[in-house]
Design a protein around this motif. Structure first.
Motif, mmCIF file in Angstrom:
data_model
loop_
_atom_site.group_PDB
_atom_site.id
_atom_site.type_symbol
_atom_site.label_atom_id
_atom_site.label_comp_id
_atom_site.label_asym_id
_atom_site.label_seq_id
_atom_site.Cartn_x
_atom_site.Cartn_y
_atom_site.Cartn_z
ATOM 1 N N THR A 48 -0.772 -40.359 1.677
ATOM 2 C CA THR A 48 0.448 -41.169 1.707
ATOM 3 C C THR A 48 0.592 -41.970 0.422
ATOM 4 O O THR A 48 1.700 -42.095 -0.133
ATOM 5 C CB THR A 48 0.410 -42.111 2.918
ATOM 6 O OG1 THR A 48 0.151 -41.358 4.114
ATOM 7 C CG2 THR A 48 1.740 -42.829 3.081
ATOM 8 N N ARG A 49 -0.516 -42.504 -0.080
ATOM 9 C CA ARG A 49 -0.471 -43.258 -1.333
ATOM 10 C C ARG A 49 -0.049 -42.350 -2.498
ATOM 11 O O ARG A 49 0.688 -42.774 -3.402
ATOM 12 C CB ARG A 49 -1.837 -43.877 -1.612
ATOM 13 C CG ARG A 49 -1.865 -44.813 -2.825
ATOM 14 C CD ARG A 49 -3.284 -45.304 -3.074
ATOM 15 N NE ARG A 49 -3.775 -46.054 -1.946
ATOM 16 C CZ ARG A 49 -3.546 -47.344 -1.745
ATOM 17 N NH1 ARG A 49 -2.820 -48.022 -2.625
ATOM 18 N NH2 ARG A 49 -4.046 -47.972 -0.695
ATOM 19 N N LEU A 50 -0.517 -41.116 -2.478
ATOM 20 C CA LEU A 50 -0.138 -40.178 -3.535
ATOM 21 C C LEU A 50 1.366 -39.915 -3.517
ATOM 22 O O LEU A 50 2.030 -39.926 -4.558
ATOM 23 C CB LEU A 50 -0.921 -38.876 -3.360
ATOM 24 C CG LEU A 50 -0.591 -37.738 -4.332
ATOM 25 C CD1 LEU A 50 -0.851 -38.175 -5.766
ATOM 26 C CD2 LEU A 50 -1.407 -36.491 -3.995
ATOM 27 N N ARG A 51 1.913 -39.683 -2.336
ATOM 28 C CA ARG A 51 3.358 -39.460 -2.227
ATOM 29 C C ARG A 51 4.139 -40.687 -2.682
ATOM 30 O O ARG A 51 5.150 -40.574 -3.379
ATOM 31 C CB ARG A 51 3.721 -39.119 -0.791
ATOM 32 C CG ARG A 51 3.279 -37.743 -0.311
ATOM 33 C CD ARG A 51 3.742 -37.493 1.105
ATOM 34 N NE ARG A 51 5.198 -37.622 1.217
ATOM 35 C CZ ARG A 51 5.843 -37.740 2.370
ATOM 36 N NH1 ARG A 51 5.159 -37.759 3.511
ATOM 37 N NH2 ARG A 51 7.162 -37.845 2.397
ATOM 38 N N ALA A 52 3.660 -41.864 -2.285
ATOM 39 C CA ALA A 52 4.363 -43.091 -2.650
ATOM 40 C C ALA A 52 4.329 -43.319 -4.163
ATOM 41 O O ALA A 52 5.348 -43.690 -4.773
ATOM 42 C CB ALA A 52 3.744 -44.281 -1.920
ATOM 43 N N ARG A 107 4.038 -41.092 -6.494
ATOM 44 C CA ARG A 107 4.876 -40.106 -7.180
ATOM 45 C C ARG A 107 6.358 -40.464 -7.037
ATOM 46 O O ARG A 107 7.141 -40.308 -7.982
ATOM 47 C CB ARG A 107 4.602 -38.709 -6.631
ATOM 48 C CG ARG A 107 3.182 -38.233 -6.880
ATOM 49 C CD ARG A 107 2.957 -36.805 -6.439
ATOM 50 N NE ARG A 107 3.498 -35.854 -7.394
ATOM 51 C CZ ARG A 107 3.279 -34.552 -7.354
ATOM 52 N NH1 ARG A 107 2.519 -34.042 -6.386
ATOM 53 N NH2 ARG A 107 3.801 -33.745 -8.247
ATOM 54 N N GLN A 108 6.741 -40.921 -5.842
ATOM 55 C CA GLN A 108 8.133 -41.342 -5.662
ATOM 56 C C GLN A 108 8.462 -42.549 -6.533
ATOM 57 O O GLN A 108 9.557 -42.653 -7.080
ATOM 58 C CB GLN A 108 8.400 -41.687 -4.196
ATOM 59 C CG GLN A 108 8.681 -40.496 -3.315
ATOM 60 C CD GLN A 108 9.221 -40.901 -1.956
ATOM 61 O OE1 GLN A 108 9.698 -42.023 -1.764
ATOM 62 N NE2 GLN A 108 9.136 -40.001 -0.990
ATOM 63 N N ALA A 109 7.506 -43.465 -6.664
ATOM 64 C CA ALA A 109 7.751 -44.682 -7.435
ATOM 65 C C ALA A 109 7.581 -44.470 -8.929
ATOM 66 O O ALA A 109 7.847 -45.388 -9.719
ATOM 67 C CB ALA A 109 6.811 -45.788 -6.969
ATOM 68 N N PRO A 137 9.382 -46.230 -1.781
ATOM 69 C CA PRO A 137 7.946 -46.128 -2.082
ATOM 70 C C PRO A 137 7.265 -47.476 -2.273
ATOM 71 O O PRO A 137 6.075 -47.620 -1.961
ATOM 72 C CB PRO A 137 7.930 -45.301 -3.376
ATOM 73 C CG PRO A 137 9.286 -45.486 -3.980
ATOM 74 C CD PRO A 137 10.226 -45.628 -2.830
ATOM 75 N N GLU A 138 7.991 -48.482 -2.780
ATOM 76 C CA GLU A 138 7.371 -49.795 -2.972
ATOM 77 C C GLU A 138 6.963 -50.398 -1.634
ATOM 78 O O GLU A 138 5.869 -50.968 -1.509
ATOM 79 C CB GLU A 138 8.334 -50.741 -3.697
ATOM 80 C CG GLU A 138 8.614 -50.374 -5.149
ATOM 81 C CD GLU A 138 9.633 -49.260 -5.283
ATOM 82 O OE1 GLU A 138 10.228 -48.882 -4.253
ATOM 83 O OE2 GLU A 138 9.835 -48.775 -6.416
ATOM 84 N N ALA A 139 7.823 -50.262 -0.619
ATOM 85 C CA ALA A 139 7.474 -50.763 0.712
ATOM 86 C C ALA A 139 6.277 -50.012 1.279
ATOM 87 O O ALA A 139 5.397 -50.611 1.922
ATOM 88 C CB ALA A 139 8.682 -50.631 1.648
ATOM 89 N N ALA A 140 6.218 -48.711 1.044
ATOM 90 C CA ALA A 140 5.076 -47.924 1.514
ATOM 91 C C ALA A 140 3.782 -48.382 0.844
ATOM 92 O O ALA A 140 2.730 -48.498 1.502
ATOM 93 C CB ALA A 140 5.316 -46.437 1.250
ATOM 94 N N MET A 141 3.838 -48.669 -0.456
ATOM 95 C CA MET A 141 2.650 -49.131 -1.168
ATOM 96 C C MET A 141 2.180 -50.475 -0.629
ATOM 97 O O MET A 141 0.974 -50.723 -0.473
ATOM 98 C CB MET A 141 2.945 -49.235 -2.662
ATOM 99 C CG MET A 141 3.220 -47.898 -3.335
ATOM 100 S SD MET A 141 1.780 -46.806 -3.386
ATOM 101 C CE MET A 141 0.813 -47.617 -4.646
ATOM 102 N N GLU A 142 3.108 -51.375 -0.314
ATOM 103 C CA GLU A 142 2.733 -52.675 0.236
ATOM 104 C C GLU A 142 2.070 -52.525 1.600
ATOM 105 O O GLU A 142 1.098 -53.212 1.915
ATOM 106 C CB GLU A 142 3.980 -53.566 0.359
ATOM 107 C CG GLU A 142 4.529 -54.035 -0.977
ATOM 108 C CD GLU A 142 3.522 -54.890 -1.734
ATOM 109 O OE1 GLU A 142 2.801 -55.675 -1.085
ATOM 110 O OE2 GLU A 142 3.451 -54.767 -2.974
#
Length: 417
Positions: free
Chosen positions: A211-215, A217-219, A188-193
């Motif tokens: 996508t940000r919501l999923r990231a 929640r995962q993080a 999730p950190e890579a997705a947020m970046e």
């Protein structure tokens, strides 16, 4: 109608030409010493028109002959471009059908065909965008095949090809796909970046927010997730029921992340007023406060809006509300006792309210009233935990007045016999 008009025009031209030619007595004399040639003006005009037509036709034929190589080259280019676009459609079709190896091969065929055209100075229109899309299809296939190195290679090439201004949308799409792949890899950190690298407008699109919501929640970034979910709810990305459920879940996760009273109060303060009014959230906050051994008066303050509409709650929520209030009965003030008694009198057949009122009276050492309410509640309670607690309380009251048979009977009921 149009044919009739053209026919009338043709007849008019023919009549005008006949009148001109029939009465034209002019002549043209050509001197070519020692000869003299006399020609009628009509014949000269016809010869000039004929010569013009012959020359025009000859020039057209010569141009067509000289243009044959260029037309042949254009035809071959069109055939290659058609084959390239057909391969692109095949790649997309195979990808949608789950045939990832074939999709990858078709995408690579598109790249080979485009490279061949470019090498022959026949670069197709929007070549950069075409290459970027082909690389994205190949990267998507590689992701499905768990070939991470190939996926990263094609992704980087797609981003390089989509760097032009006219391919900005394609670049945004590539970044969003890369963020989704990172989520699938549990990164999730890579997705947020990746999402942060999007332009401001693209970052607020529904797909980017999802996508940000999923990231988040995962993080475990519950505050970020709440803010994103609020934006999605504002944009009507979810139905009203789904939005409420997502916000409720994120609010509870935020409360669960508090491990002392200061963190819990800070988490409660980060919730919107509408989220604090959700019964599940307020009850969970009160239960979390009890777990952290916090001030029960604060818990009752959080539960007050829920208590005021407790008649509208379902049975499960009303049981949870009663359990949350029961945790702080030892510090119950007169105001809250009056609220509980008023609610019980307003609905005297409600076993849950009878139980709560009975336990409150027991804390206030109103033994007779407590026994009466708990006895009525024990006969009507459906929740196993409350039913057991009611009989245990009755057993304690019986022991207090030294009624051994009644205490034994109550303990048996509490044990479920």
């Amino acid at each position: 109608m149009r044919a009739t008009v053209w026919l009338l025009i043709l007849f008019g031209v023919a009549a005008a030409a006949a009148l001109f030619a029939g009465n034209n007595q002019g002549s043209v004399t050509l001197f070519w010493p020692p000869y003299r040639v006399d020609l009628s003006l009509n014949l000269v005009l016809l010869l000039l028109v004929g010569a013009f037509l012959v020359v025009h036709t000859a020039i057209g034929a010569l141009n067509a002959l000289l243009d044959l190589p260029r037309q042949a080259l254009r035809w071959r280019t069109q055939q290659k471009e058609r084959a390239m676009h057909a391969s692109l459609l095949d790649a997309l079709s195979h990808l949608l059908a789950g045939r990832y190896i074939r999709a990858r091969k078709s995408a690579e065929a598109v790249l080979d065909q485009e490279a061949s055209l470019t090498a022959n100075a026949q670069k197709p229109a929007n070549a950069g965008q075409l290459r970027a899309i082909a690389h994205l299809l190949a990267a998507e296939s590689a992701q499905a095949l768990q070939d991470r190195s190939a996926r990263e290679d094609h992704l980087q090439r797609a981003l390089d090809q989509a760097s032009a201004r006219d391919a900005q949308e394609t670049r945004d799409g590539a970044v969003l796909r890369a963020a989704r792949w990172a989520l699938e890899d549990r990164e999730p950190e890579a997705a947020m970046e990746l999402l942060k690298s999007l332009p401001q407008g693209a970052g607020r699109r529904t797909l980017a927010l999802r996508t940000r919501l999923r990231a988040s929640r995962q993080a475990g970034q519950h505050v970020e997730g709440l803010e994103t979910a609020r934006l999605l709810a504002k944009h009507h990305a979810f139905s009203e029921v789904a939005a409420r459920s997502i916000l409720r879940g994120l609010a509870i996760d935020l409360l669960n992340g508090a491990y002392d009273m200061a963190q819990l109060q800070r988490a409660w303060g980060q919730l919107d007023p509408a989220e604090r009014l959700m019964p599940e959230v307020a009850i969970h906050a009160a239960q979390r406060l009890a777990t952290l051994r916090g001030d029960t008066r604060l818990a009752r303050e959080w539960l007050l809006p829920v208590w005021e509409k407790q008649a509208q709650l379902g049975d499960a929520l009303r049981v949870k509300l009663v359990c949350a209030l029961e945790e702080g009965l030892d510090t119950l003030d007169a105001t809250w006792l009056a609220r509980i008694e008023a609610a019980q009198k307003a609905n005297p057949r409600d076993a849950t309210l009878q139980y709560l009122a009975g336990m409150a009276c027991m804390q206030r050492q109103l033994w007779g009233k407590a026994q009466q309410l708990l006895t009525q509640a024990a006969l009507g309670l459906q929740d196993p935990a409350l039913h057991r607690n009611a009989w245990r309380a009755l057993a304690g009251l019986a022991e207090q007045r030294e009624d051994a048979p009644a205490a034994a009977q109550a303990w048996k009921r509490a044990a479920g016999e």
